[in-house]
Write an enzyme that holds these catalytic residues in place. Structure first.
Site, PDB file in Angstrom:
ATOM      1  CG  ASP A   1       2.896  -7.169   6.407  1.00  0.00           C
ATOM      2  OD1 ASP A   1       3.462  -8.084   6.496  1.00  0.00           O
ATOM      3  OD2 ASP A   1       2.608  -6.212   7.012  1.00  0.00           O
TER       4      ASP A   1
ATOM      5  CB  SER B   1      -2.989  -2.732   6.543  1.00  0.00           C
ATOM      6  OG  SER B   1      -2.565  -2.301   5.349  1.00  0.00           O
TER       7      SER B   1
ATOM      8  CD  GLU C   1      -0.200  -4.643   8.694  1.00  0.00           C
ATOM      9  OE1 GLU C   1       0.690  -3.778   8.542  1.00  0.00           O
ATOM     10  OE2 GLU C   1      -1.023  -5.354   7.703  1.00  0.00           O
TER      11      GLU C   1
ATOM     12  CB  CYS D   1       7.882  -6.993   2.054  1.00  0.00           C
ATOM     13  SG  CYS D   1       7.398  -8.149   0.570  1.00  0.00           S
ATOM     14  CG  ASP D   2       4.033  -3.682   4.552  1.00  0.00           C
ATOM     15  OD1 ASP D   2       4.292  -3.241   3.447  1.00  0.00           O
ATOM     16  OD2 ASP D   2       2.854  -3.700   5.040  1.00  0.00           O
ATOM     17  CE  LYS D   3       4.796  -4.817   9.791  1.00  0.00           C
ATOM     18  NZ  LYS D   3       4.282  -4.977   8.623  1.00  0.00           N
TER      19      LYS D   3
ATOM     20  CB  CYS E   1       0.562  -2.792  -1.906  1.00  0.00           C
ATOM     21  SG  CYS E   1       0.270  -4.468  -1.524  1.00  0.00           S
TER      22      CYS E   1
ATOM     23  CB  CYS F   1       7.157  -6.822  -1.885  1.00  0.00           C
ATOM     24  SG  CYS F   1       5.468  -6.406  -1.717  1.00  0.00           S
TER      25      CYS F   1
END
Length: 596
Positions: free
Chosen positions: A99, A488, A462, A140-142, A212, A67
């Site tokens: 993650d 997740s 998660e 990325c997620d956060k 992802c 990512c």
């Protein structure tokens, strides 16, 4: 330009009227700022660059994940756009946590903590350097909510750009999504898949750089950024490896420069109760990640808006699922991009009266105005609201005596919306994962994982490793799982998370015993522990929190973090930062900044 040794009155201030509202003049202008100008020249800036607005370009580029590694070309394109737009770009980086690489181990505790560190670090640089605008790039997620939280906190002209998703892998003649690799662990544990085959899948599961490929947390928060108006419409679903991303980044830089110069909308003009409701509807309609229920309240908190699980509940109930995206459907962001991207979803929601068309976008136009040329739903990837894939959203909020402040269940893709069974209690994820690996549970059980909330974890990690193993074992709807941790965006199965109050705060989840009956009903929105009040009061009188031995960032986080239903935030919110003129000098007359 005010040169070294020249007073403000001698040289005069910049002719541009807008410069009197800029924070950077407190660094670049005036007699006492000669050392500041010297250091800026040492970074390679010429006289013209010093006379322009300064725009910070924060990114998460690094080698911790595909990512973050994908965004380098976009950073340079965004800086070029800022310069072409008449401002000076100032690049700096913040952290990123993978993650995927932190799953199923204690490293996952630091994922949500990283959101706060990202927001704080961006604030620190922007305030210390006095930049006038902020362009953020993350995937990325956060990183996405962290950067947006900082934008709202600072309230300077800002644009966010998602880094894009990776392309799908290919294995045994078919496309392969990374989620299947996670779920393959459970298949190996049941003997349904050979370990060598799982390893072959892991070699094919992530073939390019990017986030992802699905409506997991990264994709969901990109959708949220567009719905909030702080990201360019249609920008999230363009794959990371497409050259089109560099065009998007350059345009974003040009747009931000124009906003700084022309009094374009500020983050708190964009982030309103109505735009937050739009974002929640977009999450529901796309079957998005339950993590959005943490990040939307946290973003709202920065604007001084209370937006909790209780606000999300009616939106999730009334909004149909109209995008068929992984993990609850077969399609990926590239498929959505080909039929019009997130704007196609927004148009369908707007026409059904499920979004507010008067919310602003980064160019100052309304959402309704911006969607006029958007393609209609294609019927395969995106459905019309009159003929949705599901009549409600992909998430549902539950409450009841086991979750007085709420909990979340992801119902997208489920065929079973009610469940009742005996509790199988674990004090942490590690214990639960070990038991699932050994198949030490039975069909009909309700697996309870507690002490994984924001404070109890700490970090609210998660539980994807456990849930993916359960699904891989073919038990996704044969058992239920309840936790004060989170899931997740790739989680599937009958899973309830974000239970609030958390066990570490003495919430009812702390009082559950093995064998207690628990009833989950996503249709009625209830989560009940079938134990009488008198017995629960007796248990609570004898309850003591588990001891924690914490140090470093985990200790600081546990002391400051709030409850999950309010976003797990760590400060009081809605800060105001007045611009200060150079010390001991008279600034030019200020102009009142117009709001678009």
């Amino acid at each position: 330009m005010v040169s070294a040794g020249t007073s403000c009155s001698d040289a005069g201030w910049p002719e541009h009227r807008f410069m009197s509202t800029l924070r950077s003049t407190a660094v670049t202008q005036g007699l006492e700022r000669a050392p500041h100008r010297a250091q800026l020249r040492a970074t390679g800036l010429g006289e013209a660059a010093l006379d322009r607005p300064f725009i910070g370009v924060v990114h998460t580029y690094g080698e911790v994940s595909p990512c973050s590694q994908s965004i380098a070309p976009q950073i340079q394109a965004a800086k070029l756009g800022i310069e072409v737009g008449g401002a000076t770009a100032r690049e700096f980086a913040t952290i990123s946590v993978s993650d995927v690489l932190s799953q199923m181990r204690d490293g996952m505790r630091f994922s949500l903590m990283s959101r706060e560190t990202i927001a704080d670090s961006v604030e620190i640089v922007m305030q210390a350097q006095g930049y006038d605008g902020l362009l953020g790039i993350g995937a990325c997620d956060k990183t996405i909510p962290g950067i947006i939280m900082a934008m709202v906190r600072l309230n300077v002209p800002s644009v966010f750009l998602h880094g894009g998703a990776m392309l799908l892998g290919w294995h045994n003649g078919a496309e392969l999504n990374p989620l299947r690799v996670f779920e393959g662990i459970g298949r190996v544990q049941t003997g349904d898949l050979a370990p060598d085959e799982l390893e072959a899948m892991s070699r094919s599961g992530m073939p390019t750089l990017g986030a992802c490929p699905g409506q997991f947390t990264s994709g969901t928060m990109g959708t949220v950024a567009e719905a909030l108006g702080i990201a360019p419409l249609g920008s999230t679903t363009v794959p990371a490896v497409y050259s089109e991303r560099q065009i998007l980044a350059r345009h974003a830089g040009e747009r931000l420069s124009a906003n700084v110069r022309n009094d374009g909308p500020l983050p708190r003009d964009l982030i309103t109760k109505r735009s937050l409701e739009n974002a929640a509807a977009a999450v529901a309609a796309t079957g998005g990640s339950s993590n959005a229920a943490l990040h939307l309240p946290a973003i709202a908190h920065e604007a001084g808006i209370r937006f909790s699980l209780a606000d999300l509940a009616p939106i999730f109930r009334r909004t149909p699922t109209i995008a068929s995206l992984l993990p609850s459907g077969p399609h990926v962001p590239l498929d959505l991009h080909r039929v019009g991207g997130n704007p196609t979803v927004f148009r369908a929601l707007l026409e059904a009266g499920l979004m507010h068309g008067d919310s602003l976008t980064i160019d100052g136009s309304t959402l309704e105005e911006s969607l006029r040329a958007t393609p209609a739903p294609d019927g395969t990837v995106v459905a019309d609201c009159a003929n949705p894939f599901r009549s409600t959203g992909g998430l549902a909020v539950l409450d009841g005596n086991l979750a007085p402040n709420g909990a979340l269940i992801k119902i997208a893709g489920l065929t079973r919306l009610a469940f009742e069974g005996p509790a199988r209690v674990f004090e942490n994820e590690r214990e639960a994962t070990r038991a699932v690996r050994r198949r030490e549970f039975s069909a009909g059980d309700v697996i309870v994982i507690r002490n994984e909330g924001p404070r109890g974890g700490p970090g609210m990690r998660e539980i994807l490793g456990t849930t993916a193993a359960v699904v891989g074992q073919g038990m996704g709807e044969q058992v239920a799982l309840i936790t004060d941790g989170r899931f997740s965006g790739g989680t599937r199965g009958l899973c309830v998370g974000h239970v609030s109050p958390e066990a570490a705060d003495g919430g009812p989840l702390a009082l559950v015993h093995d064998g207690d009956l628990i009833r989950i009903d996503a249709t009625t929105g209830t989560l009940q522990l079938l134990v009488d009040d008198e017995e629960l009061a007796r248990r609570h009188a004898h309850w003591r929190p588990l001891p924690q031995k914490l140090a470093g960032v985990a200790e600081k986080y546990a002391r400051s973090v709030g409850p999950a239903h309010l976003g797990a935030v760590t400060h009081s919110g809605n800060l105001s930062w007045p611009r200060e003129p150079p010390a001991n000098e008279t600034p030019p007359p200020r102009t009142t900044r117009k709001r678009a």
